[in-house]
Design a protein around this motif. Structure first.
Motif, PDB file in Angstrom:
ATOM      1  N   ARG A  95      32.558  67.564  41.087  1.00 57.10           N
ATOM      2  CA  ARG A  95      31.815  66.440  40.507  1.00 57.10           C
ATOM      3  C   ARG A  95      30.592  66.935  39.756  1.00 57.10           C
ATOM      4  NH1 ARG A  95      30.629  61.149  40.193  1.00 57.10           N
ATOM      5  NH2 ARG A  95      32.676  60.565  40.955  1.00 57.10           N
ATOM      6  N   ASN A  96      29.820  67.799  40.378  1.00 59.67           N
ATOM      7  CA  ASN A  96      28.634  68.358  39.713  1.00 59.67           C
ATOM      8  C   ASN A  96      28.359  69.800  40.133  1.00 59.67           C
ATOM      9  OD1 ASN A  96      27.539  68.046  42.301  1.00 59.67           O
ATOM     10  ND2 ASN A  96      26.655  66.062  41.795  1.00 59.67           N
TER      11      ASN A  96
ATOM     12  N   ASP B  95      37.416  69.127  36.944  1.00 60.29           N
ATOM     13  CA  ASP B  95      36.044  68.632  36.818  1.00 60.29           C
ATOM     14  C   ASP B  95      36.095  67.219  36.287  1.00 60.29           C
ATOM     15  OD1 ASP B  95      33.394  68.036  36.009  1.00 60.29           O
ATOM     16  OD2 ASP B  95      32.951  70.156  35.697  1.00 60.29           O
ATOM     17  N   ILE B  96      35.583  66.276  37.051  1.00 63.87           N
ATOM     18  CA  ILE B  96      35.687  64.867  36.663  1.00 63.87           C
ATOM     19  C   ILE B  96      34.936  64.556  35.374  1.00 63.87           C
ATOM     20  CG2 ILE B  96      33.675  64.019  37.952  1.00 63.87           C
ATOM     21  CD1 ILE B  96      35.504  61.607  38.781  1.00 63.87           C
ATOM     22  N   ASN B  97      34.017  65.431  34.986  1.00 59.64           N
ATOM     23  CA  ASN B  97      33.249  65.228  33.755  1.00 59.64           C
ATOM     24  C   ASN B  97      33.909  65.860  32.532  1.00 59.64           C
ATOM     25  OD1 ASN B  97      30.899  63.936  35.087  1.00 59.64           O
ATOM     26  ND2 ASN B  97      30.706  65.938  36.066  1.00 59.64           N
ATOM     27  N   ASP B  98      35.014  66.549  32.745  1.00 63.94           N
ATOM     28  CA  ASP B  98      35.745  67.190  31.652  1.00 63.94           C
ATOM     29  C   ASP B  98      36.567  66.136  30.905  1.00 63.94           C
ATOM     30  OD1 ASP B  98      37.528  68.704  30.053  1.00 63.94           O
ATOM     31  OD2 ASP B  98      37.441  70.379  31.454  1.00 63.94           O
TER      32      ASP B  98
ATOM     33  N   ASP C 284      36.529  58.341  43.507  1.00 64.06           N
ATOM     34  CA  ASP C 284      37.307  59.428  42.911  1.00 64.06           C
ATOM     35  C   ASP C 284      38.733  59.527  43.452  1.00 64.06           C
ATOM     36  OD1 ASP C 284      34.984  60.193  41.534  1.00 64.06           O
ATOM     37  OD2 ASP C 284      34.332  61.483  43.184  1.00 64.06           O
ATOM     38  N   PHE C 285      39.024  58.876  44.556  1.00 65.37           N
ATOM     39  CA  PHE C 285      40.293  59.094  45.247  1.00 65.37           C
ATOM     40  C   PHE C 285      41.472  58.331  44.659  1.00 65.37           C
ATOM     41  CE2 PHE C 285      37.284  60.308  48.611  1.00 65.37           C
ATOM     42  CZ  PHE C 285      37.851  61.502  49.025  1.00 65.37           C
ATOM     43  N   GLU C 286      41.231  57.201  44.025  1.00 68.78           N
ATOM     44  CA  GLU C 286      42.312  56.295  43.630  1.00 68.78           C
ATOM     45  C   GLU C 286      43.427  56.959  42.823  1.00 68.78           C
ATOM     46  OE1 GLU C 286      44.761  53.466  41.629  1.00 68.78           O
ATOM     47  OE2 GLU C 286      43.346  54.805  40.618  1.00 68.78           O
TER      48      GLU C 286
END
Length: 332
Positions: free
Chosen positions: A62-63, A97-100, A129-131
């Motif tokens: 996440r970060n 990376d969720i921000n990618d 973030d899990f869904e």
């Protein structure tokens, strides 16, 4: 009833790894052994429609405030890779990376690969973030993560009980004014450790003083800076602090010593994770030992058991910890 690799192993006398390798026609199994295993599998009605050829270890970011430069996670990774190898599977590592901007595309590719089973490192995952992972076409086990809304097979630390044990130890040592070194990035593990801290304080009818809670960064340098700022604003300290993890504890200890406080003479501190640096810090840090390698190994074993048995019931396994008593706590 589905015939499992374990059942074939019991009948033939060969290890589950050897059976798995033979069924998937991998190298390393001699012809006579492979023929015997395949014949037994055929007689039992074993089906190979869904061949798992590899284990994907998906590291969610996440970060990076927890997993980057953390000595905890390499040990978990080593455990995963070692157990996968012993079962005859290669390990493929995927960093997401969720921000990618490519995150969703990358995730779709990973979750649609039916020839892989997934160990998902969820340390930095938040509830929202899990869904997407609930739609996976392959088997998933969640490692070091927790969701209240979605259900996954999981292997995680017994965070609440372990934190409670640490605070009970401080109380047994005579401490009554006990503070909390709180990581500013509230991963699920930290939230459940805070529950353990507050539970024990409440059980002993000890007030949780807001002025004794220091919110600091989750890296050594940011924990140090956060603690410096806290000390500038707080004239009176508790006699002891419980920290969310060792990294936070070590950074805070540096700031305390810089301000002239003696540890544990003036302030006692307990960490969490038992990272190697804590054993040689000044003073050596009292902490909670987490079985990192074993958690990784257990995640792989449970994942492959789920694949082989086709089980539908989801289970969460909390791995207990050990308390490590060193020199950072004094008796009052």
């Amino acid at each position: 009833m589905k015939v499992s690799v374990r059942k074939i192993s019991e009948i033939t006398g060969f290890s589950p790894a050897t059976v798995s390798n033979a069924l998937n026609h991998k190298k390393g199994v001699n012809k006579e052994t492979a023929d015997r295993i395949l014949k037994t599998a055929e007689e039992l009605g074993y089906r190979l429609e869904e061949k798992i050829s590899k284990i994907r270890f998906v590291i969610f970011r996440r970060n990076g405030l927890i997993i980057d430069d953390s000595p905890f996670h390499p040990a978990v990774i080593e455990g995963v890779e070692r157990q996968a190898k012993s079962l005859g599977y290669e390990t493929v590592f995927n960093h997401v990376d969720i921000n990618d901007i490519e995150y969703n595309t990358q995730l779709q590719e990973i979750l649609s690969d039916v020839e892989s089973a997934i160990v998902l490192l969820g340390t930095e995952m938040q509830e929202e973030d899990f869904e997407p992972y609930t739609h996976a076409k392959n088997k998933i086990i969640l490692l070091d993560g927790w969701s209240d809304r979605y259900f996954f097979d999981s292997v995680l630390i017994s965070n609440t009980d372990s934190a409670a044990r640490a605070v009970e130890y401080l109380i047994d040592k005579g401490h009554r004014d006990i503070g909390y070194l709180r990581g500013d990035f509230r991963i699920q593990a930290f939230c459940y450790r805070e529950i353990g801290y507050r539970r024990v304080m409440d059980r002993h009818h000890l007030p949780v003083q807001p002025e004794y809670i220091a919110t600091v960064g989750t890296k050594i340098e940011t924990a140090y800076e956060g603690m410096r700022k806290y000390l500038e604003e707080t004239p009176i300290l508790p006699t002891a602090f419980f920290a969310d993890n060792d990294t936070i504890a070590i950074g805070a200890m540096q700031a305390l010593k810089e301000r002239g406080y003696d540890i544990p003479g003036d302030v006692s501190i307990i960490g969490f994770d038992n990272i190697s640096f804590g054993a040689i810090s000044d003073p050596p840090l009292t902490t909670i030992h987490v079985y990192k390698h074993e958690m990784g190994e257990m995640a792989v074993r449970e994942l492959m058991r789920s694949v082989e048995d086709g089980k539908k019931i989801k289970t969460k396994i909390q791995v207990c910890t050990d308390f490590v008593e060193r020199a950072s706590v004094r008796k009052i």
